[in-house]
Design a protein around this motif. Structure first.
Motif, PDB file in Angstrom:
ATOM      1  N   ALA A  18       0.840  -1.205   0.000  1.00  0.00           N
ATOM      2  CA  ALA A  18       0.000   0.000   0.000  1.00  0.00           C
ATOM      3  C   ALA A  18       0.873   1.253   0.000  1.00  0.00           C
ATOM      4  CB  ALA A  18      -0.938  -0.014   1.202  1.00  0.00           C
ATOM      5  N   LEU A  19       1.932   1.256   0.793  1.00  0.00           N
ATOM      6  CA  LEU A  19       2.841   2.396   0.821  1.00  0.00           C
ATOM      7  C   LEU A  19       3.530   2.573  -0.534  1.00  0.00           C
ATOM      8  CD1 LEU A  19       4.527   1.900   4.302  1.00  0.00           C
ATOM      9  CD2 LEU A  19       2.973   3.757   3.658  1.00  0.00           C
ATOM     10  N   ALA A  20       3.985   1.468  -1.090  1.00  0.00           N
ATOM     11  CA  ALA A  20       4.697   1.509  -2.368  1.00  0.00           C
ATOM     12  C   ALA A  20       3.823   2.045  -3.492  1.00  0.00           C
ATOM     13  CB  ALA A  20       5.215   0.115  -2.720  1.00  0.00           C
ATOM     14  N   ASN A  27       7.644  12.531  -2.346  1.00  0.00           N
ATOM     15  CA  ASN A  27       8.693  13.400  -1.815  1.00  0.00           C
ATOM     16  C   ASN A  27       9.408  12.819  -0.604  1.00  0.00           C
ATOM     17  OD1 ASN A  27       8.245  15.469  -3.716  1.00  0.00           O
ATOM     18  ND2 ASN A  27       6.494  16.186  -2.541  1.00  0.00           N
ATOM     19  N   LEU A  28       9.058  11.602  -0.256  1.00  0.00           N
ATOM     20  CA  LEU A  28       9.626  10.968   0.932  1.00  0.00           C
ATOM     21  C   LEU A  28      11.119  10.710   0.747  1.00  0.00           C
ATOM     22  CD1 LEU A  28       8.082  10.098   3.494  1.00  0.00           C
ATOM     23  CD2 LEU A  28       8.164   7.778   2.637  1.00  0.00           C
ATOM     24  N   THR A  29      11.916  11.124   1.739  1.00  0.00           N
ATOM     25  CA  THR A  29      13.352  10.841   1.707  1.00  0.00           C
ATOM     26  C   THR A  29      13.745   9.832   2.784  1.00  0.00           C
ATOM     27  OG1 THR A  29      13.846  12.765   3.105  1.00  0.00           O
ATOM     28  CG2 THR A  29      13.977  13.077   0.709  1.00  0.00           C
ATOM     29  N   ALA A  41       8.542 -10.149   0.246  1.00  0.00           N
ATOM     30  CA  ALA A  41       7.551  -9.560  -0.656  1.00  0.00           C
ATOM     31  C   ALA A  41       7.429  -8.056  -0.418  1.00  0.00           C
ATOM     32  CB  ALA A  41       6.197 -10.238  -0.478  1.00  0.00           C
ATOM     33  N   GLY A  42       7.386  -7.650   0.830  1.00  0.00           N
ATOM     34  CA  GLY A  42       7.295  -6.228   1.148  1.00  0.00           C
ATOM     35  C   GLY A  42       8.537  -5.465   0.736  1.00  0.00           C
ATOM     36  N   ALA A  43       9.698  -6.060   0.958  1.00  0.00           N
ATOM     37  CA  ALA A  43      10.954  -5.424   0.570  1.00  0.00           C
ATOM     38  C   ALA A  43      11.010  -5.211  -0.939  1.00  0.00           C
ATOM     39  CB  ALA A  43      12.144  -6.264   1.030  1.00  0.00           C
ATOM     40  N   GLU A  44      10.557  -6.207  -1.675  1.00  0.00           N
ATOM     41  CA  GLU A  44      10.597  -6.115  -3.133  1.00  0.00           C
ATOM     42  C   GLU A  44       9.672  -5.027  -3.665  1.00  0.00           C
ATOM     43  OE1 GLU A  44      10.265  -9.970  -5.042  1.00  0.00           O
ATOM     44  OE2 GLU A  44      11.628 -10.831  -3.566  1.00  0.00           O
ATOM     45  N   VAL A  45       8.455  -4.926  -3.142  1.00  0.00           N
ATOM     46  CA  VAL A  45       7.547  -3.896  -3.656  1.00  0.00           C
ATOM     47  C   VAL A  45       8.037  -2.493  -3.293  1.00  0.00           C
ATOM     48  CG1 VAL A  45       5.501  -5.369  -3.768  1.00  0.00           C
ATOM     49  CG2 VAL A  45       5.903  -4.027  -1.723  1.00  0.00           C
ATOM     50  N   LEU A  46       8.638  -2.350  -2.134  1.00  0.00           N
ATOM     51  CA  LEU A  46       9.197  -1.048  -1.756  1.00  0.00           C
ATOM     52  C   LEU A  46      10.351  -0.667  -2.683  1.00  0.00           C
ATOM     53  CD1 LEU A  46       9.209  -1.377   2.128  1.00  0.00           C
ATOM     54  CD2 LEU A  46       7.759   0.157   0.780  1.00  0.00           C
ATOM     55  N   ALA A  47      11.227  -1.615  -2.954  1.00  0.00           N
ATOM     56  CA  ALA A  47      12.392  -1.358  -3.802  1.00  0.00           C
ATOM     57  C   ALA A  47      11.989  -1.009  -5.231  1.00  0.00           C
ATOM     58  CB  ALA A  47      13.321  -2.569  -3.802  1.00  0.00           C
ATOM     59  N   GLN A  48      10.882  -1.540  -5.699  1.00  0.00           N
ATOM     60  CA  GLN A  48      10.444  -1.323  -7.079  1.00  0.00           C
ATOM     61  C   GLN A  48       9.429  -0.191  -7.234  1.00  0.00           C
ATOM     62  OE1 GLN A  48       9.086  -5.239  -8.044  1.00  0.00           O
ATOM     63  NE2 GLN A  48      11.143  -6.094  -8.024  1.00  0.00           N
ATOM     64  N   PRO A  50       7.631   3.133  -7.950  1.00  0.00           N
ATOM     65  CA  PRO A  50       7.939   4.363  -8.699  1.00  0.00           C
ATOM     66  C   PRO A  50       7.703   5.618  -7.855  1.00  0.00           C
ATOM     67  CG  PRO A  50       5.803   3.516  -9.361  1.00  0.00           C
ATOM     68  CD  PRO A  50       6.404   2.494  -8.415  1.00  0.00           C
ATOM     69  N   HIS A  51       7.031   5.471  -6.734  1.00  0.00           N
ATOM     70  CA  HIS A  51       6.697   6.619  -5.892  1.00  0.00           C
ATOM     71  C   HIS A  51       7.732   6.879  -4.794  1.00  0.00           C
ATOM     72  CE1 HIS A  51       2.940   6.636  -7.975  1.00  0.00           C
ATOM     73  NE2 HIS A  51       2.689   5.412  -7.573  1.00  0.00           N
ATOM     74  N   LEU A  52       8.688   5.979  -4.641  1.00  0.00           N
ATOM     75  CA  LEU A  52       9.692   6.132  -3.582  1.00  0.00           C
ATOM     76  C   LEU A  52      11.080   6.413  -4.158  1.00  0.00           C
ATOM     77  CD1 LEU A  52       8.490   3.264  -1.206  1.00  0.00           C
ATOM     78  CD2 LEU A  52       8.078   5.723  -0.975  1.00  0.00           C
ATOM     79  N   LYS A  53      11.121   7.071  -5.283  1.00  0.00           N
ATOM     80  CA  LYS A  53      12.382   7.345  -5.982  1.00  0.00           C
ATOM     81  C   LYS A  53      13.274   8.347  -5.255  1.00  0.00           C
ATOM     82  CE  LYS A  53      11.573   4.927  -9.753  1.00  0.00           C
ATOM     83  NZ  LYS A  53      12.294   3.718 -10.059  1.00  0.00           N
ATOM     84  N   ASN A  54      12.711   9.126  -4.332  1.00  0.00           N
ATOM     85  CA  ASN A  54      13.498  10.132  -3.623  1.00  0.00           C
ATOM     86  C   ASN A  54      14.040   9.650  -2.278  1.00  0.00           C
ATOM     87  OD1 ASN A  54      13.376  12.292  -5.509  1.00  0.00           O
ATOM     88  ND2 ASN A  54      11.227  12.557  -4.982  1.00  0.00           N
ATOM     89  N   LEU A  55      13.808   8.393  -1.954  1.00  0.00           N
ATOM     90  CA  LEU A  55      14.303   7.856  -0.684  1.00  0.00           C
ATOM     91  C   LEU A  55      15.819   7.936  -0.614  1.00  0.00           C
ATOM     92  CD1 LEU A  55      12.399   4.565   0.265  1.00  0.00           C
ATOM     93  CD2 LEU A  55      12.267   6.799   1.361  1.00  0.00           C
ATOM     94  N   THR A  56      16.313   8.371   0.523  1.00  0.00           N
ATOM     95  CA  THR A  56      17.751   8.345   0.783  1.00  0.00           C
ATOM     96  C   THR A  56      18.064   7.426   1.960  1.00  0.00           C
ATOM     97  OG1 THR A  56      17.605  10.296   2.204  1.00  0.00           O
ATOM     98  CG2 THR A  56      18.143  10.670  -0.121  1.00  0.00           C
TER      99      THR A  56
END
Length: 86
Positions: A18-20, A27-29, A41-48, A50-56
């Motif tokens: 849902a977060l992914a 804008n989440l960093t 499964a959760g790790a994979e969806v987070l890594a892929q 398109p909305h979390l591209k700004n994570l640092t």
């Protein structure tokens, strides 16, 4: 919103998905999901996502992530320079 702390909420893989999928997190960093049982499964969806591209920074300590999930996260770290805590 640039920082989100949801540690110890037991969101599981469904919550991570849902977060992914949320465009509101574009804008989440920093994302702290420590102790949420998201697994591979959760790790994979987070890594892929398109909305979390700004994570640092991504905290995924205590999430029952195995070899497959760690492999995807290592790729994320190397390609986008995200600091990941496991």
């Amino acid at each position: 919103l640039t920082s989100l702390n949801l540690r110890h909420n037991e969101i599981g893989a469904a919550g991570a998905e849902a977060l992914a999928q949320s465009p509101y997190l574009k804008n989440l960093t920093e994302l702290n999901l420590e102790s949420n049982r998201i697994g591979d499964a959760g790790a994979e969806v987070l890594a892929q996502s398109p909305h979390l591209k700004n994570l640092t920074e991504l905290n995924l300590k205590w999430n029952e992530i195995g070899a497959a999930g760690k492999r995807v996260l290592r790729k994320l770290a190397s390609q986008r320079g995200v600091t990941i805590y496991l």
